[in-house]
Design a protein around this motif. Sequence first.
Motif, PDB file in Angstrom:
ATOM      1  N   PHE A   6     -37.836  65.055   6.413  1.00 14.37           N
ATOM      2  CA  PHE A   6     -36.589  64.381   6.041  1.00 14.37           C
ATOM      3  C   PHE A   6     -36.088  63.571   7.225  1.00 14.37           C
ATOM      4  O   PHE A   6     -35.834  64.108   8.294  1.00 14.37           O
ATOM      5  N   TRP A   7     -35.960  62.269   7.035  1.00 10.39           N
ATOM      6  CA  TRP A   7     -35.434  61.365   8.055  1.00 10.39           C
ATOM      7  C   TRP A   7     -33.991  61.053   7.711  1.00 10.39           C
ATOM      8  O   TRP A   7     -33.684  60.645   6.599  1.00 10.39           O
ATOM      9  N   GLY A   8     -33.100  61.255   8.677  1.00  9.50           N
ATOM     10  CA  GLY A   8     -31.698  60.960   8.443  1.00  9.50           C
ATOM     11  C   GLY A   8     -30.874  61.257   9.679  1.00  9.50           C
ATOM     12  O   GLY A   8     -31.420  61.526  10.745  1.00  9.50           O
ATOM     13  N   ARG A  32     -36.066  64.778  10.903  1.00 16.40           N
ATOM     14  CA  ARG A  32     -36.290  63.792  11.955  1.00 16.40           C
ATOM     15  C   ARG A  32     -34.962  63.061  12.115  1.00 16.40           C
ATOM     16  O   ARG A  32     -34.662  62.132  11.380  1.00 16.40           O
ATOM     17  N   SER A  33     -34.155  63.534  13.041  1.00 15.86           N
ATOM     18  CA  SER A  33     -32.837  62.961  13.253  1.00 15.86           C
ATOM     19  C   SER A  33     -32.967  61.603  13.933  1.00 15.86           C
ATOM     20  O   SER A  33     -33.572  61.482  14.994  1.00 15.86           O
ATOM     21  N   CYS A  34     -32.410  60.590  13.296  1.00 14.61           N
ATOM     22  CA  CYS A  34     -32.588  59.226  13.812  1.00 14.61           C
ATOM     23  C   CYS A  34     -31.254  58.478  13.819  1.00 14.61           C
ATOM     24  O   CYS A  34     -31.130  57.400  13.246  1.00 14.61           O
ATOM     25  N   GLY A  35     -30.303  59.069  14.498  1.00 11.52           N
ATOM     26  CA  GLY A  35     -29.004  58.423  14.660  1.00 11.52           C
ATOM     27  C   GLY A  35     -29.101  57.178  15.529  1.00 11.52           C
ATOM     28  O   GLY A  35     -30.143  56.890  16.130  1.00 11.52           O
ATOM     29  N   GLY A  37     -29.354  54.653  18.299  1.00 12.85           N
ATOM     30  CA  GLY A  37     -29.872  54.789  19.655  1.00 12.85           C
ATOM     31  C   GLY A  37     -31.087  55.698  19.765  1.00 12.85           C
ATOM     32  O   GLY A  37     -31.688  55.797  20.829  1.00 12.85           O
ATOM     33  N   SER A  38     -31.460  56.361  18.681  1.00 15.08           N
ATOM     34  CA  SER A  38     -32.602  57.276  18.709  1.00 15.08           C
ATOM     35  C   SER A  38     -33.921  56.492  18.638  1.00 15.08           C
ATOM     36  O   SER A  38     -34.062  55.569  17.837  1.00 15.08           O
ATOM     37  N   PRO A  39     -34.912  56.873  19.451  1.00 12.54           N
ATOM     38  CA  PRO A  39     -36.229  56.218  19.366  1.00 12.54           C
ATOM     39  C   PRO A  39     -36.928  56.509  18.034  1.00 12.54           C
ATOM     40  O   PRO A  39     -37.845  55.790  17.650  1.00 12.54           O
ATOM     41  N   LYS A  40     -36.469  57.515  17.312  1.00 16.02           N
ATOM     42  CA  LYS A  40     -37.066  57.819  16.013  1.00 16.02           C
ATOM     43  C   LYS A  40     -36.773  56.730  14.989  1.00 16.02           C
ATOM     44  O   LYS A  40     -37.487  56.598  14.006  1.00 16.02           O
ATOM     45  N   ARG A  41     -35.724  55.949  15.210  1.00 16.26           N
ATOM     46  CA  ARG A  41     -35.457  54.801  14.326  1.00 16.26           C
ATOM     47  C   ARG A  41     -36.637  53.837  14.362  1.00 16.26           C
ATOM     48  O   ARG A  41     -37.094  53.368  13.322  1.00 16.26           O
ATOM     49  N   GLN A  42     -37.116  53.546  15.554  1.00 19.04           N
ATOM     50  CA  GLN A  42     -38.253  52.636  15.690  1.00 19.04           C
ATOM     51  C   GLN A  42     -39.508  53.260  15.092  1.00 19.04           C
ATOM     52  O   GLN A  42     -40.324  52.568  14.480  1.00 19.04           O
ATOM     53  N   GLU A  57     -40.691  62.481   2.998  1.00 20.56           N
ATOM     54  CA  GLU A  57     -42.123  62.505   2.745  1.00 20.56           C
ATOM     55  C   GLU A  57     -42.455  63.933   2.323  1.00 20.56           C
ATOM     56  O   GLU A  57     -42.193  64.876   3.072  1.00 20.56           O
ATOM     57  N   ASP A  58     -42.980  64.081   1.123  1.00 23.54           N
ATOM     58  CA  ASP A  58     -43.310  65.398   0.597  1.00 23.54           C
ATOM     59  C   ASP A  58     -44.824  65.563   0.583  1.00 23.54           C
ATOM     60  O   ASP A  58     -45.506  65.001  -0.280  1.00 23.54           O
TER      61      ASP A  58
END
Length: 81
Positions: A6-8, A32-35, A37-42, A57-58
């Motif tokens: 879960f991305w959020g 997958r925390s993607c607030g 400034g988070s590199p997870k956004r990219q 993604e299931d």
Amino acid sequence: MQPITFWGYEASPFCALVTEVLNELELPYNQRSCGRGSPKRQELFDKRGTFQVPYIEDPNTGIAMFESADIVQYLEETYAA
């Protein structure tokens, strides 16, 4: 059962809806925390060509999707007893 990815991020009310249903159904998931400034956004952008959350993604069904209403409906139809 494999955990759903879960991305959020916490500040999003749309992500909160998905989190609530994942918890209600007691589904295992990895967030997958993607607030901001988070590199997870990219990371999500590179993966999907866009940044939009919530996104799941299931691995149990092969489904990957955006949009909170669609995700909630999918989770309930797929996993509610």
